[in-house]
Design an enzyme around this catalytic site. Structure first.
Site, PDB file in Angstrom:
ATOM      1  N   LYS A 245     -35.438 118.868  46.645  1.00  0.00           N
ATOM      2  CA  LYS A 245     -36.819 118.384  46.739  1.00  0.00           C
ATOM      3  C   LYS A 245     -37.204 117.540  45.528  1.00  0.00           C
ATOM      4  O   LYS A 245     -37.928 116.552  45.659  1.00  0.00           O
ATOM      5  CB  LYS A 245     -37.769 119.573  46.880  1.00  0.00           C
ATOM      6  CG  LYS A 245     -37.777 120.188  48.263  1.00  0.00           C
ATOM      7  CD  LYS A 245     -38.224 119.191  49.335  1.00  0.00           C
ATOM      8  CE  LYS A 245     -38.562 119.855  50.648  1.00  0.00           C
ATOM      9  NZ  LYS A 245     -38.953 118.868  51.686  1.00  0.00           N
TER      10      LYS A 245
ATOM     11  N   TYR B 293     -32.685 124.272  47.163  1.00  0.00           N
ATOM     12  CA  TYR B 293     -33.870 123.674  47.781  1.00  0.00           C
ATOM     13  C   TYR B 293     -34.676 122.886  46.746  1.00  0.00           C
ATOM     14  O   TYR B 293     -35.066 121.739  46.979  1.00  0.00           O
ATOM     15  CB  TYR B 293     -34.725 124.787  48.384  1.00  0.00           C
ATOM     16  CG  TYR B 293     -36.027 124.343  49.003  1.00  0.00           C
ATOM     17  CD1 TYR B 293     -36.053 123.805  50.294  1.00  0.00           C
ATOM     18  CD2 TYR B 293     -37.230 124.480  48.321  1.00  0.00           C
ATOM     19  CE1 TYR B 293     -37.252 123.411  50.874  1.00  0.00           C
ATOM     20  CE2 TYR B 293     -38.429 124.089  48.893  1.00  0.00           C
ATOM     21  CZ  TYR B 293     -38.438 123.556  50.170  1.00  0.00           C
ATOM     22  OH  TYR B 293     -39.620 123.167  50.740  1.00  0.00           O
TER      23      TYR B 293
END
Length: 320
Positions: A170, A166
């Site tokens: 990002k 993640y």
């Protein structure tokens, strides 16, 4: 509302709930016609069946308030589907002025446990998904010489235990934002990113709340969060009003970035959460070593000392 966005068309991905929903509602409240894109999946993107209900409910809410909106159920992770999303926006409203990339999935996992499928899923939605929609929107924005893009990054991109897939996706969004800003800035288009902190189904769950409560009780080991602003807000706990963490508080700033007032803000990254909006500095080399010739191990032994990398610059150094 002041109708600052009257006559403009906005596409918000992942807007069936949470921050995306708040952004869609806030854009509509300022007069924008809105395409509410959401596949209706779970937070992880793997449990249960996709549903049209979340997007349809947001559209209904906008229409009940007197606004104009249509739903879309395509996945941003699919290149062809992303092209269909942009085309559906043109079919519905005849133009596109604002793109807010908010679609996301999240599955907490330590790096040694992350599967190939999880890595691809999170990067596919967050990073590739943002690229997919930007690519097709950019073709329109370049021709009309105007447009606003707001991408959703995360404080996790600065380093977050259990979020390797993640966080890397990002932080890739931040690099994408900077580059798109350079590609499109000459055409009157801005592209910025936010690192939001808000209470949504992705961030509020029993395990997370238990961990945060333990941290509040301990109030030790500062620096557990890579972002000092996020750490201060989290450790404040109940001392802050709950409404400061409502997604609406993030949406207000996103809408402002889409207005004429922010026309000269381009390629920047902001923290948005609680009672704070923070502008991040752009990365630069904090220390530089110079050598008389090519580098060798002995030269590095001699020069790479505490004066170059102090303890406060190396918070993740392994314990001896």
């Amino acid at each position: 509302m002041s109708n600052r966005l009257q006559g403009r068309v906005a596409l918000v991905t992942g807007s069936g709930g949470g921050i995306g929903r708040a952004e869609a509602l806030a854009l509509a409240a300022e007069g924008a016609q809105v395409v509410v894109n959401d596949i209706g999946a779970s937070v992880t993107g793997i449990e249960g069946q996709a549903s049209r209900t979340p997007a349809e409910e947001v559209v209904a809410e906008i229409r009940q308030a007197g606004g104009e909106a249509v739903p879309n159920f395509d996945s941003v992770a699919d290149h062809k589907a992303a092209e269909r999303i942009i085309q559906a926006t043109l079919d519905a409203f005849g133009r596109l002025d604002i793109l807010v990339n908010n679609a996301g999935v999240l599955q907490e996992q330590m790096v040694w446990k992350i599967s190939d499928e999880q890595w691809d899923r999170e990067h596919g939605v967050h990073l590739k998904g943002a690229f997919n929609t930007i690519k097709f929107a950019a073709q329109i924005f370049r021709q009309q010489k105007s447009g606003r893009i707001v991408n959703t990054a995360s404080p996790a991109g600065l380093g977050a235990m259990g979020h390797a897939s993640y966080a890397s996706a990002k932080e890739g969004v931040v690099g994408l934002t900077r580059t798109v800003a350079k590609d499109l800035g000459r055409y009157g288009v801005t592209c910025n990113a936010i690192r939001p902190a808000a209470r949504t189904r992705m961030t509020v769950n029993p395990d997370l709340e238990a961990n945060l409560e333990r941290m509040r009780e301990m109030r030790t080991r500062p620096g557990q969060f890579a972002d000092p602003m996020l750490e201060e807000i989290v450790l404040a706990g109940e001392g802050l009003k709950a409404d400061l963490f409502h997604p609406n508080n993030v949406a207000a700033f996103v809408v402002w970035l889409c207005t004429d007032a922010a026309r000269r803000i381009n390629g920047r990254t902001f923290f948005v959460g609680g009672d704070r909006i923070g502008l991040y500095a752009e990365p630069t080399a904090k220390s530089v070593l110079c050598n008389d010739g090519p580098w060798a191990l002995d030269a590095l032994d001699a020069l790479f000392d505490a004066s170059f990398l102090s303890d406060d610059m190396n918070p993740n150094a392994p314990e001896q």
